[in-house]
Write a protein that holds these residues in place. Structure first.
Motif, PDB file in Angstrom:
ATOM      1  N   SER A 134     -18.910   0.828  10.930  1.00 58.67           N
ATOM      2  CA  SER A 134     -18.592  -0.672  11.166  1.00 58.67           C
ATOM      3  C   SER A 134     -18.137  -1.295   9.736  1.00 58.67           C
ATOM      4  CB  SER A 134     -19.621  -1.517  11.571  1.00 58.67           C
ATOM      5  OG  SER A 134     -20.066  -1.190  12.899  1.00 58.67           O
ATOM      6  N   LEU A 135     -18.775  -0.833   8.590  1.00 58.68           N
ATOM      7  CA  LEU A 135     -18.445  -1.318   7.387  1.00 58.68           C
ATOM      8  C   LEU A 135     -16.813  -0.965   6.952  1.00 58.68           C
ATOM      9  CD1 LEU A 135     -19.044  -2.743   4.622  1.00 58.68           C
ATOM     10  CD2 LEU A 135     -20.013  -0.695   3.976  1.00 58.68           C
ATOM     11  N   THR A 136     -16.870   0.542   7.163  1.00 52.06           N
ATOM     12  CA  THR A 136     -15.653   0.956   6.782  1.00 52.06           C
ATOM     13  C   THR A 136     -14.443   0.491   7.517  1.00 52.06           C
ATOM     14  OG1 THR A 136     -16.587   3.071   6.549  1.00 52.06           O
ATOM     15  CG2 THR A 136     -14.257   3.383   7.129  1.00 52.06           C
ATOM     16  N   GLU A 137     -14.610   0.176   8.922  1.00 55.04           N
ATOM     17  CA  GLU A 137     -13.642  -0.471   9.672  1.00 55.04           C
ATOM     18  C   GLU A 137     -13.295  -1.888   9.143  1.00 55.04           C
ATOM     19  OE1 GLU A 137     -14.808  -0.470  13.852  1.00 55.04           O
ATOM     20  OE2 GLU A 137     -14.616   1.707  14.020  1.00 55.04           O
ATOM     21  N   ARG A 138     -14.259  -2.709   8.907  1.00 52.98           N
ATOM     22  CA  ARG A 138     -14.294  -4.053   8.521  1.00 52.98           C
ATOM     23  C   ARG A 138     -13.679  -4.161   7.098  1.00 52.98           C
ATOM     24  NH1 ARG A 138     -12.685  -8.130  10.121  1.00 52.98           N
ATOM     25  NH2 ARG A 138     -13.581 -10.238   9.561  1.00 52.98           N
ATOM     26  N   VAL A 139     -13.772  -3.088   6.121  1.00 56.21           N
ATOM     27  CA  VAL A 139     -13.136  -3.051   5.051  1.00 56.21           C
ATOM     28  C   VAL A 139     -11.753  -2.942   5.067  1.00 56.21           C
ATOM     29  CG1 VAL A 139     -12.751  -1.665   3.110  1.00 56.21           C
ATOM     30  CG2 VAL A 139     -14.932  -2.096   3.555  1.00 56.21           C
ATOM     31  N   GLU A 140     -11.185  -1.956   6.024  1.00 54.23           N
ATOM     32  CA  GLU A 140      -9.842  -1.985   6.471  1.00 54.23           C
ATOM     33  C   GLU A 140      -9.304  -3.224   6.960  1.00 54.23           C
ATOM     34  OE1 GLU A 140      -6.705   1.013   8.677  1.00 54.23           O
ATOM     35  OE2 GLU A 140      -9.048   1.675   8.562  1.00 54.23           O
ATOM     36  N   GLU A 141      -9.859  -3.932   7.914  1.00 54.61           N
ATOM     37  CA  GLU A 141      -9.211  -5.112   8.400  1.00 54.61           C
ATOM     38  C   GLU A 141      -9.286  -6.127   7.562  1.00 54.61           C
ATOM     39  OE1 GLU A 141     -12.439  -5.854  11.287  1.00 54.61           O
ATOM     40  OE2 GLU A 141     -11.578  -4.129  12.811  1.00 54.61           O
ATOM     41  N   ILE A 142     -10.203  -6.256   6.842  1.00 55.21           N
ATOM     42  CA  ILE A 142     -10.377  -7.489   5.636  1.00 55.21           C
ATOM     43  C   ILE A 142      -9.007  -7.166   4.547  1.00 55.21           C
ATOM     44  CG2 ILE A 142     -11.201  -8.417   3.791  1.00 55.21           C
ATOM     45  CD1 ILE A 142     -13.669  -8.789   5.504  1.00 55.21           C
ATOM     46  N   ALA A 143      -9.059  -5.662   4.178  1.00 56.00           N
ATOM     47  CA  ALA A 143      -7.975  -5.503   3.166  1.00 56.00           C
ATOM     48  C   ALA A 143      -6.682  -5.588   3.715  1.00 56.00           C
ATOM     49  CB  ALA A 143      -8.048  -3.971   2.705  1.00 56.00           C
ATOM     50  N   ARG A 144      -6.383  -5.410   4.973  1.00 60.16           N
ATOM     51  CA  ARG A 144      -5.047  -5.549   5.529  1.00 60.16           C
ATOM     52  C   ARG A 144      -4.826  -7.159   5.766  1.00 60.16           C
ATOM     53  NH1 ARG A 144      -5.342  -2.155   9.503  1.00 60.16           N
ATOM     54  NH2 ARG A 144      -6.288  -3.610  10.800  1.00 60.16           N
ATOM     55  N   ALA A 145      -5.729  -7.955   6.255  1.00 56.68           N
ATOM     56  CA  ALA A 145      -5.601  -9.218   6.443  1.00 56.68           C
ATOM     57  C   ALA A 145      -5.133 -10.000   5.109  1.00 56.68           C
ATOM     58  CB  ALA A 145      -6.829  -9.905   7.074  1.00 56.68           C
ATOM     59  N   ASN A 146      -6.157  -9.575   3.960  1.00 62.92           N
ATOM     60  CA  ASN A 146      -5.683 -10.121   2.511  1.00 62.92           C
ATOM     61  C   ASN A 146      -4.266  -9.890   2.223  1.00 62.92           C
ATOM     62  OD1 ASN A 146      -8.301 -11.180   2.510  1.00 62.92           O
ATOM     63  ND2 ASN A 146      -8.979  -9.411   1.306  1.00 62.92           N
ATOM     64  N   TYR A 147      -3.738  -8.521   2.411  1.00 58.35           N
ATOM     65  CA  TYR A 147      -2.475  -8.258   1.980  1.00 58.35           C
ATOM     66  C   TYR A 147      -1.256  -9.170   2.821  1.00 58.35           C
ATOM     67  CZ  TYR A 147       1.352  -5.488   0.152  1.00 58.35           C
ATOM     68  OH  TYR A 147       2.759  -5.035  -0.408  1.00 58.35           O
TER      69      TYR A 147
END
Length: 311
Positions: A134-147
């Motif tokens: 879940s952490l790995t998925e959330r890291v990707e989601e937030i990184a994409r959202a920030n970009y």
């Protein structure tokens, strides 16, 4: 050379102006003609048949970062770093944390050997294993959202820089070329077929002008949703252009200028305001009425169909 002010609706007095903010807040402007939201989202470029598989958006974000670095655009650091690079580093950090937490199992075993309670170490080990995915998925989601947020917040600012660094310098170079060789066509095939190899060589030598103008237009389009810049108002300030849009073709740009059009480089909302303003709307209305008379139909029906097709 910069953009003129085309945020106002058309008037008989060309000295009258109205800012974008004034136009948006003016109750006299119809709701349907107010600027839309052309921001990128996680669903931008998604395949309608496979919405869960979006390979287009990562390519778009990668291209944006490459352009920002290539042209030394003033933008947030995350855009210079790049989405993929940022995400890769974050995932590496997750892996490092995983390696650290794997030690908890060894610590639990040592606790048992030493006759101590291993539950503290086992709890940490179990918690990490349960949340790692879940952490790995959330890291990707937030990184994409920030970009995406960085792109959306800076799209207009970056568009203006692209205009200053690429579009308007190339346009000035093209105008100088036309003035230096008046009356010439700039189609390479025509020049070769006419055996005018001297002019063909000149066309090839200046192909970079069209390439730069096209690159500027493509970079701008990457910053906004695909619904933006869908007609001639993305390139010229007044309606009436005859022909197909081909921004990668030198002859096309010459044709636009030959038709006495004034070129500009608007943001998405500036484009939307212009194409729904009085000048473009009246022109489409006249086109619709002429088409309806030609076909023997009702002008208002054709007009509505044209409006719906553009929205």
């Amino acid at each position: 050379m910069t953009n003129p002010d085309f945020s106002r609706p058309a008037t008989d007095n060309t000295e009258e102006t109205m800012s974008s903010a004034e136009q948006i807040n003016n109750p006299a402007i119809e709701e349907s003609y107010r600027p839309k939201n052309f921001q990128l989202t996680e669903n931008t470029d998604a395949n309608p048949k496979y919405p869960g598989l979006n390979r287009g958006l990562p390519r778009r974000l990668r291209s944006i970062s490459q352009a920002v670095k290539k042209h030394e655009i003033n933008a947030p650091q995350i855009m210079h770093d790049g989405f993929i690079n940022t995400l890769t580093k974050a995932k590496q950090r997750v892996t490092e944390l995983g390696n650290q937490h794997s030690q908890n199992l060894d610590n639990a075993a040592l606790a048992v050997i030493d006759g101590e309670d291993p539950m503290k170490h086992l709890a940490r080990y179990t918690a990490w294993n349960q949340t790692f995915g879940s952490l790995t998925e959330r890291v990707e989601e937030i990184a994409r959202a920030n970009y995406l947020q960085a792109v959306n917040d800076n799209a207009d600012h970056i568009t203006r820089q692209i205009g200053e660094k690429l579009f308007f310098p190339a346009l000035a170079e093209l105008i100088a070329l036309i003035e230096e060789h008046p009356g010439k066509q700039w189609n390479l095939d025509i020049a070769v077929n006419a055996k005018d190899f001297t002019h063909a060589a000149l066309i090839e030598a200046n192909a970079h002008i069209a390439a730069t103008l096209d690159e500027a237009c493509q970079l701008r389009s990457m910053l906004y949703a695909p619904e933006a810049f869908t007609d001639e108002a993305a390139y010229m300030t007044l309606p009436g252009f005859k022909g197909n849009i081909a921004t990668d073709n030198l002859q096309w740009w010459v044709q636009v200028l030959d038709q006495q059009h004034s070129l500009w480089f608007p943001t998405a909302n500036e484009w939307h305001t212009a194409t729904h303003g009085e000048e473009f709307s009246e022109y489409r209305k006249a086109e619709a009425e002429a088409l309806a008379e030609l076909d023997g139909g009702e002008p208002v029906v054709v007009q509505n169909l044209m409006y719906e097709a553009r929205n």
